[in-house]
Design a protein around this motif. Structure first.
Motif, PDB file in Angstrom:
ATOM      1  N   VAL A 156       0.760  -1.232   0.063  1.00  0.00           N
ATOM      2  CA  VAL A 156      -0.095   0.014  -0.042  1.00  0.00           C
ATOM      3  C   VAL A 156       0.806   1.186  -0.071  1.00  0.00           C
ATOM      4  CG1 VAL A 156      -1.655   1.236   1.108  1.00  0.00           C
ATOM      5  CG2 VAL A 156      -1.891  -1.151   1.025  1.00  0.00           C
ATOM      6  N   LEU A 157       2.040   1.236   0.880  1.00  0.00           N
ATOM      7  CA  LEU A 157       2.895   2.405   0.948  1.00  0.00           C
ATOM      8  C   LEU A 157       3.483   2.295  -0.386  1.00  0.00           C
ATOM      9  CD1 LEU A 157       4.260   2.452   4.465  1.00  0.00           C
ATOM     10  CD2 LEU A 157       2.465   3.732   3.546  1.00  0.00           C
ATOM     11  N   LEU A 158       4.225   1.256  -0.806  1.00  0.00           N
ATOM     12  CA  LEU A 158       4.610   1.432  -2.419  1.00  0.00           C
ATOM     13  C   LEU A 158       3.850   1.909  -3.405  1.00  0.00           C
ATOM     14  CD1 LEU A 158       6.528  -2.059  -2.062  1.00  0.00           C
ATOM     15  CD2 LEU A 158       7.475   0.347  -2.859  1.00  0.00           C
ATOM     16  N   ASP A 159       2.654   1.602  -3.336  1.00  0.00           N
ATOM     17  CA  ASP A 159       1.563   2.025  -4.342  1.00  0.00           C
ATOM     18  C   ASP A 159       1.698   3.613  -4.322  1.00  0.00           C
ATOM     19  OD1 ASP A 159       1.303  -0.261  -5.595  1.00  0.00           O
ATOM     20  OD2 ASP A 159      -0.780  -0.653  -4.667  1.00  0.00           O
ATOM     21  N   GLU A 160       1.332   3.999  -3.010  1.00  0.00           N
ATOM     22  CA  GLU A 160       1.100   5.405  -2.616  1.00  0.00           C
ATOM     23  C   GLU A 160       2.323   6.268  -3.106  1.00  0.00           C
ATOM     24  OE1 GLU A 160      -0.415   8.462   0.608  1.00  0.00           O
ATOM     25  OE2 GLU A 160      -0.883   6.396   0.733  1.00  0.00           O
ATOM     26  N   MET A 161       3.466   6.028  -2.708  1.00  0.00           N
ATOM     27  CA  MET A 161       4.382   6.780  -2.844  1.00  0.00           C
ATOM     28  C   MET A 161       5.015   6.876  -4.173  1.00  0.00           C
ATOM     29  SD  MET A 161       4.338   8.351  -0.212  1.00  0.00           S
ATOM     30  CE  MET A 161       5.931   9.357  -0.781  1.00  0.00           C
ATOM     31  N   GLN A 162       4.972   5.454  -4.896  1.00  0.00           N
ATOM     32  CA  GLN A 162       5.369   5.433  -6.225  1.00  0.00           C
ATOM     33  C   GLN A 162       4.450   6.384  -7.339  1.00  0.00           C
ATOM     34  OE1 GLN A 162       7.846   1.318  -7.019  1.00  0.00           O
ATOM     35  NE2 GLN A 162       5.449   1.394  -6.757  1.00  0.00           N
TER      36      GLN A 162
END
Length: 224
Positions: A156-162
């Motif tokens: 989830v954090l990867l998706d949001e920050m990318q």
């Protein structure tokens, strides 16, 4: 640990751990992509690669030498930064023809203050460290910055920050920017140099193949 009902790995990095874990083990083992966001960019020296003559002699090399090796292996390299890179960095970059010719894609947005490194769409660093020797480099005790950040594999954090990174990179944040009149080169193409947005690097399937951070990269490539 559990985060919002999700089982994720989360590791705190402080001070020297930024170099030992993030630079030497996670970034250097990239196979698909490395996306870096930083306010400042300075020349950064690291230990020579393991197995090299330079390493045996205890020598240090530019981080750009490591990035050149990644680029030659087909790894996509993006560097999003706010300030003008230091003279030492620019001079070192000019000596690396593959990177200077586009192997290391660089874009500048004066509003960028986030410090982020996403590797292979599978590992995410968020913290205080800039891409500098004092922030990430192997400087001695008493010389390096006091830094802190987290390293995680959370999807989830990867998706949001990318997505946040790519919005800036592709110029999608430029239209409503209130400091556009002083921007040296807007990234939406109006006086800038933006290109069409690339798809974010693919991630491993949620809940599959998890292991403790830091871990090796995935064996297959996906995404941009």
């Amino acid at each position: 640990m559990s985060l919002g009902g999700r089982r994720v790995e989360l590791r705190l990095l402080r001070d020297r751990a930024h170099y030992d874990v993030l630079v030497q083990r996670v970034l250097a083992s990239a196979r698909v992509s490395v996306w870096i966001a930083t306010a400042n960019v300075k020349e950064l020296r690291v230990e020579a690669p393991v197995g090299s003559r330079a390493r045996a002699r205890g020598r240090y090399v530019s981080l750009l030498d490591v990035l050149r090796g990644l680029a030659q292996s087909g790894v996509e390299l993006r560097l999003l930064h706010a300030g003008v890179p230091s003279r030492a960095f620019r001079e070192e970059l000019a000596r690396h023809e593959e990177l200077f010719a586009g192997g290391l894609a660089m874009r500048r947005c004066p509003r960028v203050h986030l410090k982020m490194i996403a590797v292979d769409g599978a590992a995410l660093y968020l913290g205080s460290a800039n891409l500098t020797g004092a922030g990430l480099g192997a400087k001695g005790e008493g010389r390096r910055n006091f830094e802190a950040g987290i390293l995680t594999d959370d999807d989830v954090l990867l998706d949001e920050m990318q997505e946040a990174f790519d919005r800036i990179w592709s110029g999608r944040e430029c239209k409503g920017c209130r400091v556009r009149d002083v921007c040296p080169a807007p990234l939406d193409g109006s006086g800038g140099f933006a290109t069409p947005s690339a798809k974010a690097p693919a991630k491993k399937a949620a809940g599959k193949g998890r292991s403790r951070l830091p871990r090796g990269p995935r064996s297959s490539k996906g995404g941009a």
